[in-house]
Design a protein around this motif. Structure first.
Motif, PDB file in Angstrom:
ATOM      1  N   SER A  70      -8.496   5.279  -3.043  1.00  0.00           N
ATOM      2  CA  SER A  70      -7.957   4.038  -2.471  1.00  0.00           C
ATOM      3  C   SER A  70      -6.592   4.308  -1.854  1.00  0.00           C
ATOM      4  N   GLY A  71      -6.087   3.284  -1.160  1.00  0.00           N
ATOM      5  CA  GLY A  71      -4.776   3.409  -0.542  1.00  0.00           C
ATOM      6  C   GLY A  71      -3.667   3.491  -1.563  1.00  0.00           C
ATOM      7  N   THR A  72      -3.753   2.648  -2.574  1.00  0.00           N
ATOM      8  CA  THR A  72      -2.672   2.635  -3.571  1.00  0.00           C
ATOM      9  C   THR A  72      -2.583   3.982  -4.292  1.00  0.00           C
ATOM     10  N   PHE A 130       4.042  -3.153   2.420  1.00  0.00           N
ATOM     11  CA  PHE A 130       2.936  -3.243   1.467  1.00  0.00           C
ATOM     12  C   PHE A 130       2.342  -1.850   1.293  1.00  0.00           C
ATOM     13  N   HIS A 131       2.378  -1.352   0.052  1.00  0.00           N
ATOM     14  CA  HIS A 131       1.852  -0.008  -0.199  1.00  0.00           C
ATOM     15  C   HIS A 131       0.782   0.004  -1.291  1.00  0.00           C
ATOM     16  N   GLY A 132       0.451  -1.169  -1.842  1.00  0.00           N
ATOM     17  CA  GLY A 132      -0.589  -1.205  -2.868  1.00  0.00           C
ATOM     18  C   GLY A 132      -0.093  -1.896  -4.128  1.00  0.00           C
ATOM     19  N   GLU A 140       5.716   2.340   6.637  1.00  0.00           N
ATOM     20  CA  GLU A 140       4.525   2.157   7.485  1.00  0.00           C
ATOM     21  C   GLU A 140       4.978   2.256   8.949  1.00  0.00           C
ATOM     22  N   ASP A 144       2.913   5.901   5.486  1.00  0.00           N
ATOM     23  CA  ASP A 144       1.729   5.239   4.944  1.00  0.00           C
ATOM     24  C   ASP A 144       0.889   4.700   6.111  1.00  0.00           C
ATOM     25  N   VAL A 194      -2.349   3.904   5.727  1.00  0.00           N
ATOM     26  CA  VAL A 194      -3.568   3.367   5.123  1.00  0.00           C
ATOM     27  C   VAL A 194      -4.190   2.316   6.047  1.00  0.00           C
ATOM     28  N   GLN A 195      -3.341   1.499   6.681  1.00  0.00           N
ATOM     29  CA  GLN A 195      -3.857   0.432   7.545  1.00  0.00           C
ATOM     30  C   GLN A 195      -3.827   0.814   9.033  1.00  0.00           C
ATOM     31  N   LYS A 222      -8.711   3.275   3.605  1.00  0.00           N
ATOM     32  CA  LYS A 222      -9.422   2.279   4.432  1.00  0.00           C
ATOM     33  C   LYS A 222     -10.450   2.898   5.392  1.00  0.00           C
TER      34      LYS A 222
HETATM   35  C1  LIG Z   1      -0.181   0.117   4.416  1.00  0.00           C
HETATM   36  C2  LIG Z   1      -0.995  -0.024   3.163  1.00  0.00           C
HETATM   37  N1  LIG Z   1      -0.810   0.846   2.155  1.00  0.00           N
HETATM   38  C3  LIG Z   1      -1.518   0.782   1.027  1.00  0.00           C
HETATM   39  C4  LIG Z   1      -2.466  -0.196   0.832  1.00  0.00           C
HETATM   40  C5  LIG Z   1      -3.239  -0.263  -0.451  1.00  0.00           C
HETATM   41  O1  LIG Z   1      -4.546   0.140  -0.240  1.00  0.00           O
HETATM   42  P1  LIG Z   1      -5.686  -0.220  -1.312  1.00  0.00           P
HETATM   43  O2  LIG Z   1      -5.907  -1.697  -1.251  1.00  0.00           O
HETATM   44  O3  LIG Z   1      -6.866   0.594  -0.873  1.00  0.00           O
HETATM   45  O4  LIG Z   1      -5.172   0.214  -2.643  1.00  0.00           O
HETATM   46  C6  LIG Z   1      -2.703  -1.131   1.856  1.00  0.00           C
HETATM   47  C7  LIG Z   1      -3.705  -2.192   1.684  1.00  0.00           C
HETATM   48  O5  LIG Z   1      -3.778  -3.163   2.397  1.00  0.00           O
HETATM   49  C8  LIG Z   1      -1.950  -1.043   3.046  1.00  0.00           C
HETATM   50  O6  LIG Z   1      -2.129  -1.903   4.052  1.00  0.00           O
END
Ligand SMILES: Cc1ncc(COP(=O)(O)O)c(C=O)c1O
Length: 414
Positions: free
Chosen positions: A111-113, A139-141, A191, A224, A226-227, A253
């Motif tokens: 997962s992202g977190t 937002f990082h999780g 981000e 980051d 992730v998004q 993601k």
């Molecule tokens: C930039 C960013 N980092 C981390 C996450 C966390 O990812 P996850 O929900 O897969 O844990 C998100 C989730 O929206 C995100 O947008």
């Protein structure tokens, strides 16, 4: 059907969220998807502009990615953890080839977190320092490390104390970072565009400045994506717009091709040296499983071969122009439209107006959502495979939804 499910959702999962679903009137149960279209159990067809918050870049059920999943599943889904596993190495090799600069090693998680969690650990281990600098609105999780570097108090307060030695600075402001970064700083985490913060695009000089400040102090730069990653903003990775090479890159993601969960930390050689002290110092049972890695490899190939970043850039430009025309038509309903590629935010004057618009669009079978840390921003992140015709339809339906709620907005704001 939806009411029966909502009843049980409230009874066995999350009563508070069930109430919100009822209140907003979003009462459909998803059934299946294809490309940019999602069908509910009653056969209603929705154009999905939420895109799973960045999961469905390659669309729902991309045939090549589904076939890759079937091929691997017929062999084995989870690793024995005794023998070596081929899909993970193949994926890591491809990531080292397509990520910027000398990013070379990959660690896979689910997962992202977890990707952020690992990057924070790696940064402390690699530098021998503790302090992490993050940005307000980030937002990082929601696991402890990533929650600690995220920027919304609402999600943090009940869980305190958080991970210590975290400093927060305003996003997009390199001078604010310059004022606090020092030889004590292990890493700066950022981000390239704040997603949940409300699709916030920093000045062009911001990320290069952050890179320079990290280099000057010996801190690592964690980006980051992730998004923003995997083609969303018009390049494979959003950081490419700034020509900056991070020390650690977090992905998740859309890396899973809309089929499986997978996260990754990709690092430059220096960030991996601490593994020498113990090769098993950071591990995950399911992370890097052959099913997820085979799917992610195919997802990356599809993204590159179908030129999805280029598609996001072209369609994004068209979509932004259309939305800005709507902004001129309904100036009291839309305060700003901003975005890069197909990562677009519509800012409205208040969360209530956003809620009304989301609900009107749902009635017209277009799915959109708020950003988590900023309820005044409606996010548009459709699958990158969405067609120009589908986007035309979305614009027509946003126009119709705004026309319906506009008299009330004008009355409210006058
Ligand atoms: C930039 C960013 N980092 C981390 C996450 C966390 O990812 P996850 O929900 O897969 O844990 C998100 C989730 O929206 C995100 O947008």
């Amino acid at each position: 059907m939806a009411e029966e499910l909502l009843e049980r959702y409230g009874q066995y999962m999350n009563p508070a969220l069930a109430r919100i679903f009822r209140f907003t009137g979003i009462d459909s149960v998803e059934d299946h998807g294809q490309g940019a279209i999602l069908w509910d159990e009653s056969g209603h067809e929705f154009i999905d502009c939420a895109g799973g918050y960045g999961v469905f870049n390659q669309g729902y059920q991309h045939p090549r990615i589904v076939a890759a999943a079937h091929r691997q599943l017929d062999k084995m889904g989870i690793s024995s953890h005794v023998l070596e596993s081929r899909p993970g190495v193949d994926l890591a090799e491809m990531l080292s080839q397509i990520t910027p600069g000398d990013l070379q090693y990959s660690f896979f998680c689910n997962s992202g977190t977890e990707a952020v969690e690992g990057a924070l650990k790696f940064a402390r281990a690699a530098t021998g320092r503790q302090e992490i600098i993050s940005t307000i609105g980030a937002f990082h999780g929601k696991t402890y490390g990533s929650l600690s570097v995220s920027g919304r108090r609402l999600y943090q307060e009940p869980f305190e104390p958080l991970v210590p030695e975290v400093v927060r600075v305003p996003y997009g402001d390199a001078a604010a970072l310059a004022a606090v970064i020092s030889s004590q700083t292990a890493a700066v985490i950022v981000e390239p565009i704040q997603g949940e913060g409300g699709v916030v695009i920093p000045p062009d000089t911001y990320l290069p400045e952050l890179r320079r400040l990290c280099d000057d102090t010996g801190a690592l730069l964690i980006v980051d994506e992730v998004q923003t990653g995997i083609g969303r903003t018009g390049t494979l990775f959003a950081i490419e717009h700034s020509h900056v090479v991070p020390d650690l890159l977090c992905l998740a993601k859309a890396l899973g091709g809309g089929i499986v969960p997978i996260g990754a930390i990709v690092g430059r050689p220096g960030t991996w040296k601490f593994f020498e002290s113990s090769p098993l110092i950071h591990t995950s049972t399911f992370g890097g499983n052959p099913l997820a890695c085979a799917v992610a490899l195919e997802a990356l190939k599809v993204t590159v071969e179908e030129k999805l970043p280029e598609r996001a850039l072209a369609l994004g430009q068209f979509f932004l122009e259309q939305l800005r025309t709507l902004q001129r038509r309904y100036p009291k309903a839309i305060t700003e439209v901003r975005g890069r590629g197909l990562m677009i935010g519509i800012e409205v004057p208040g969360a209530g107006i956003g809620g009304a618009l989301i609900s009107e669009l749902f009635q017209r079978q277009v799915l959109v959502v708020y950003t988590l840390n900023n309820e005044r921003v409606i996010r548009l992140m459709p699958p990158l495979v969405i067609t120009r015709e589908q986007l035309d339809t979305v614009v027509e339906r946003i126009d119709a939804a705004l026309a319906t709620i506009y008299p009330d907005i004008e009355e409210l704001l006058d």
